[in-house]
Scaffold this active site. Structure first.
Site, PDB file in Angstrom:
ATOM      1  N   ASP A  64       0.880  -1.166   0.000  1.00 38.66           N
ATOM      2  CA  ASP A  64       0.000   0.000   0.000  1.00 38.66           C
ATOM      3  C   ASP A  64       0.921   1.220   0.000  1.00 38.66           C
ATOM      4  OD1 ASP A  64      -1.529   2.204   0.638  1.00 38.66           O
ATOM      5  OD2 ASP A  64      -2.651   1.211   2.242  1.00 38.66           O
ATOM      6  N   SER A 143      -1.669  13.480 -14.340  1.00 35.35           N
ATOM      7  CA  SER A 143      -2.912  13.393 -15.110  1.00 35.35           C
ATOM      8  C   SER A 143      -3.131  14.711 -15.830  1.00 35.35           C
ATOM      9  CB  SER A 143      -4.080  13.155 -14.148  1.00 35.35           C
ATOM     10  OG  SER A 143      -5.325  13.293 -14.809  1.00 35.35           O
ATOM     11  N   TYR A 156      -9.376  15.210  -6.550  1.00 37.47           N
ATOM     12  CA  TYR A 156      -8.505  14.507  -7.498  1.00 37.47           C
ATOM     13  C   TYR A 156      -7.604  15.497  -8.242  1.00 37.47           C
ATOM     14  CZ  TYR A 156      -6.979  11.382 -11.247  1.00 37.47           C
ATOM     15  OH  TYR A 156      -6.208  10.648 -12.135  1.00 37.47           O
ATOM     16  N   LYS A 160      -3.404  15.729  -8.276  1.00 36.83           N
ATOM     17  CA  LYS A 160      -2.561  15.599  -9.468  1.00 36.83           C
ATOM     18  C   LYS A 160      -1.764  16.886  -9.725  1.00 36.83           C
ATOM     19  CE  LYS A 160      -3.480  11.290 -10.339  1.00 36.83           C
ATOM     20  NZ  LYS A 160      -2.416  10.251 -10.211  1.00 36.83           N
TER      21      LYS A 160
END
Ligand code: NAP
Length: 260
Positions: A64, A143, A156, A160
């Site tokens: 992880d 991204s 999110y 990024k």
């Protein structure tokens, strides 16, 4: 015939599926020995079997990336099974969607723990291993959401953007040690990621199920969805010596969605 990553040892995180699996398989085809790391052993085992079935060299690791001890153990496992690490691809990550006003602190923190802390830990442990050897290559999977915003994806997008900032600062700090740090910014890639994201995002955008995915195609100048192999192609280039003068970059690999 010499291949682009012959005699290199690479770690790929989140390599059980999607983009990470494609990068791990492609790196092995280019001659690298690959530590296939994922939080879930079953898909990671399938990636290892696919690489070994093609005559490549790979070892399985369960990690992880948000857990510092597990990341340290991942580097120890790579060294023990394959040798000193030359390349790490910090790929593991996930997406959650929610309107800003409904975003919970728990969900925000969980996404930062994997997408940002996970990249930081991979980068830091890589630096500790690579500095004494005076060389190395780090690739962070950011991204297109690291270069632009989108409604309902605030957490999110923030993670990024953070990965791109981390990449730039680390590239400055590690350049004197011969370590290159770059990011790749995929666009709309056909993986399980979108199977999870589409129903939530479509509903938030008042589209029928499948709508967020389908309307995404309109935003891609090259007119086709991205495949994990498109990202793997770029990763091989950035990892190879052909990119030896390239560091601190966040390269869009998105069919032309974001042109900077
Ligand atoms: P994916 O198919 O869902 O694969 C992600 C992999 O990472 C899965 O095997 C997942 O395991 C693993 N993972 C999740 N949390 C982890 C953790 N804490 N530690 C270790 N492994 C973990 O997604 P993908 O599309 O390949 O995404 C890979 C990366 O590309 C992510 O960083 C994502 O943000 C980025 N990206 C994706 C797209 C896209 O359109 N697909 C676009 C731009 C950027 P489980 O399956 O067990 O959860």
């Amino acid at each position: 015939m010499a291949r682009g990553l012959d005699e290199k040892v690479a770690i790929v995180t989140g390599a059980g599926r999607g983009i990470g699996r494609a990068i791990a398989r492609r790196f092995a085809r280019e001659g690298a020995s690959v530590l296939v790391s994922d939080i879930d052993p079953d898909p990671a085992h399938e990636t290892v079997a696919a690489i070994q079935g093609n005559g490549g060299r790979a070892a399985l690791n369960v990690c992880d990336v948000s857990d510092e001890r597990q990341v340290a153990a991942m580097f120890e496992a790579a060294e023990a099974a394959l040798g000193p690490v030359d390349i790490i691809v910090n790929n593991a990550g996930y997406v959650g969607a929610a309107p800003l006003v409904d975003e919970t602190v728990e969900s925000w923190d969980a996404m930062f723990a994997v997408n940002v802390r996970g990249v930081f830990l991979g980068l830091r442990h890589a630096a500790r291993c690579m500095i004494p050897r005076g060389s190395g290559c780090v690739i962070n999977i950011a991204s297109s959401a690291g270069k632009q915003g989108r409604a309902n994806l605030t957490a999110y997008c923030a993670t990024k953007h953070a990965v791109i900032g981390l990449t730039r600062a680390a590239a400055h700090e590690l350049a004197p040690h011969g370590i290159r740090v770059n990011a790749l910014c995929p666009g709309i890639v056909d993986t399980r990621f979108w199977e999870m994201l589409d129903p939530v995002l479509s509903s938030l955008e008042a589209n029928p199920a499948g709508g967020a995915w389908e309307r995404g195609l309109e935003r891609i100048p090259l007119g086709r969805y991205e495949q994990p192999e498109d990202v793997a192609n770029a990763a091989v280039l950035v990892a190879s010596d052909d990119a030896s003068y390239m560091t601190g970059q966040s390269v869009s690999v998105d069919g032309g969605m974001v042109m900077h």
